[in-house]
Each structure stands twice: as structure tokens, then as C-alpha cells.
Design a protein around this motif. Sequence first.
Motif, PDB file in Angstrom:
ATOM      1  N   ILE A   1      25.523  54.347 -75.587  1.00 50.19           N
ATOM      2  CA  ILE A   1      25.816  53.738 -74.298  1.00 50.19           C
ATOM      3  C   ILE A   1      26.915  52.686 -74.422  1.00 50.19           C
ATOM      4  N   GLU A   2      26.923  51.939 -75.532  1.00 48.86           N
ATOM      5  CA  GLU A   2      27.963  50.927 -75.723  1.00 48.86           C
ATOM      6  C   GLU A   2      29.351  51.569 -75.810  1.00 48.86           C
ATOM      7  N   GLU A   3      29.415  52.758 -76.390  1.00 49.28           N
ATOM      8  CA  GLU A   3      30.698  53.448 -76.531  1.00 49.28           C
ATOM      9  C   GLU A   3      31.165  54.032 -75.197  1.00 49.28           C
ATOM     10  N   LEU A   4      30.239  54.471 -74.386  1.00 52.05           N
ATOM     11  CA  LEU A   4      30.590  54.927 -73.043  1.00 52.05           C
ATOM     12  C   LEU A   4      31.116  53.763 -72.204  1.00 52.05           C
ATOM     13  N   ARG A   5      30.386  52.661 -72.208  1.00 55.26           N
ATOM     14  CA  ARG A   5      30.826  51.497 -71.433  1.00 55.26           C
ATOM     15  C   ARG A   5      32.167  50.967 -71.939  1.00 55.26           C
TER      16      ARG A   5
ATOM     17  N   THR B   1      24.246  55.066 -64.126  1.00 55.68           N
ATOM     18  CA  THR B   1      23.518  54.004 -63.431  1.00 55.68           C
ATOM     19  C   THR B   1      24.259  52.675 -63.549  1.00 55.68           C
ATOM     20  N   TRP B   2      24.785  52.401 -64.737  1.00 57.65           N
ATOM     21  CA  TRP B   2      25.579  51.181 -64.968  1.00 57.65           C
ATOM     22  C   TRP B   2      26.833  51.178 -64.104  1.00 57.65           C
ATOM     23  N   CYS B   3      27.515  52.324 -64.027  1.00 60.17           N
ATOM     24  CA  CYS B   3      28.728  52.422 -63.213  1.00 60.17           C
ATOM     25  C   CYS B   3      28.435  52.147 -61.741  1.00 60.17           C
ATOM     26  N   LYS B   4      27.354  52.717 -61.237  1.00 59.52           N
ATOM     27  CA  LYS B   4      27.002  52.499 -59.833  1.00 59.52           C
ATOM     28  C   LYS B   4      26.716  51.030 -59.570  1.00 59.52           C
ATOM     29  N   ALA B   5      26.003  50.383 -60.476  1.00 59.35           N
ATOM     30  CA  ALA B   5      25.623  48.985 -60.281  1.00 59.35           C
ATOM     31  C   ALA B   5      26.840  48.060 -60.257  1.00 59.35           C
ATOM     32  N   ARG B   6      27.889  48.434 -60.978  1.00 54.28           N
ATOM     33  CA  ARG B   6      29.068  47.560 -61.049  1.00 54.28           C
ATOM     34  C   ARG B   6      30.145  47.939 -60.043  1.00 54.28           C
ATOM     35  N   GLY B   7      29.896  48.951 -59.215  1.00 56.14           N
ATOM     36  CA  GLY B   7      30.831  49.300 -58.158  1.00 56.14           C
ATOM     37  C   GLY B   7      31.929  50.259 -58.553  1.00 56.14           C
TER      38      GLY B   7
END
Length: 275
Positions: A66-70, A106-112
Motif C-alpha cells: 500500500i505504501e508503494e501504491l500511495r 479507499t485512500w484515493c476517495k478519502a483524499r479527493g
Amino acid sequence: MIAAEIAGEACSQWNRRFAIRLRDGAEVEAVLYRGDTLCVSSQVGCAVRCPFCASGANGLARGLEIEELRAQVEQVEALGVALRGVTVSGVGEPLHNAARVIEFVTWCKARGTPASLTTSGGPTTKLASFLKDVPHHGLTISVHAGTEPTRARLVPHAPTLDALFTTIADALPHLSRRRRKKTALAYLLIAGENDGDDELDAFAARAVPLDLPVHLYALNEVPTSAMRGPGRARYEAAYARLCAAGLVVRMSSQARIEANGGCGTLIALRRRAAS
């Protein structure tokens, strides 16, 4: 050390293509389309091994954490890029790294910066979940065939057409109108492989009952494959034939057909040997 960092960049009229070096020395690629949409990779390589695609030419090494995706998003934003959206359509099969991709979406959606993705559809249990439950901004399912032999040849380690279309048909009645509008099929046209009228008609016969839009792509030729694109005249004829069959068909954008980062052109390099 950070999870991933930009190791190189190439620019063209429509795309900016980045080599992303991961913590273990492996590399994947990401592409910035039209200045505001980032296409990220989900694996180092790909196990589907489509013969027309450079991404799986060296097989699969591993899924990204997940860290590498982000970090792919964060590294590009650090250059001053204001992203409007993300698509998990680069190197790798997202459903083969489903847990991390769900967390990332989910992370992408939360950050817009809502995330869409492209998948060949397997495993179908994961596909059903992504269709119904995962908070994506769009799901494109790569089909590329109308008959089972062609599907097996072009998308060799993915569900059969029967399994794929059954899974989609079973899920669609449970989708909201808004979620259904975010679902599409993809057909990549390859000369002498799936561009014949019989193959297109077989695809249309399967696709029309689903009432989903179709993205019609022309092959981006890559050094790892001898397969070739259909030419503009054949591409337009295929578009007209699918439209006449009753499908809503969308042609490729210029960004998607550029050699610099177009569909199927991204590569992955395994971890470099220690010097």
C-alpha cells in the motif's frame, strides 16, 4: 528510505511517463495523462501474460504494498501536479493484488482523487466484489475477444468469456444506476487476431445484453510482441460494426494511443542485483 521514488521521466504532447523505483530496487512505470490523471501500477510485472502487452513480458515478481501504491501518487504530486483522478491501469492485474488495491482506492476517495481501474476479470469472486462493493470511480473490464479460443490466446491467464460475462450479468442487477454507469467493457483491436467480423459479431452478441459502454482501443505496438495494430481504416470499420450491433462505443483518446505511456506499453523491472 521512502517506499518509492521517481527514477526517470519522459514527456510527450499528451503524457508524462515516470519510472518509479521501489524500495527493493525493482521498478514500475506510471503515466500522467493530460496533466491531471495519473495511471499507477499495482504489481511488479503481471501474471496474466497477454502476448500483446509489455507489462507482463517478464512475468510477475510481486504485488505492490500500500505504501508503494500511495507513493506513486505522492511522488508525482511533489512535482507540483494537481491530480483530479487516479487509475489503477498500469503494470499488473489489480484483482491479483486485491486487498492492497481496495485499500488504495479507499485512500484515493478519502483524499479527493477518486480512482478507477482496469482488470482482465479474475478471479471472478474478486471481480464480483469490485463491481458491487469497492468504492471505485470506474471499472473497465478487458475482454478483447468474442470467442473462447481467441480469449484464451490473447488473455491467457484470466477467466473464460463464459465465466466473465456470467459474473458481470449476475452483478449488474445489484448495482445502483450511478455505479452501473461507471462500468465498461474494453476491446483491444489487434490485426489478424480479433479484428475479423465474425469475432466482433461474437463479442457484440455477448455484450449487447449487458447494456454497458465499450471502449474500443487499437493496439499499441511494443518491442516485446510481434502483434500489430489494425490500421485506421479497419479500426473505424470495427467501430461502425459494433455501433450497428447496438453497442455504445467510445474511441481511444489520443493519450491512450501514444507510444509514450499508451495502453499496454508500460514495463516493469525486477529488483536489481546488488553491485
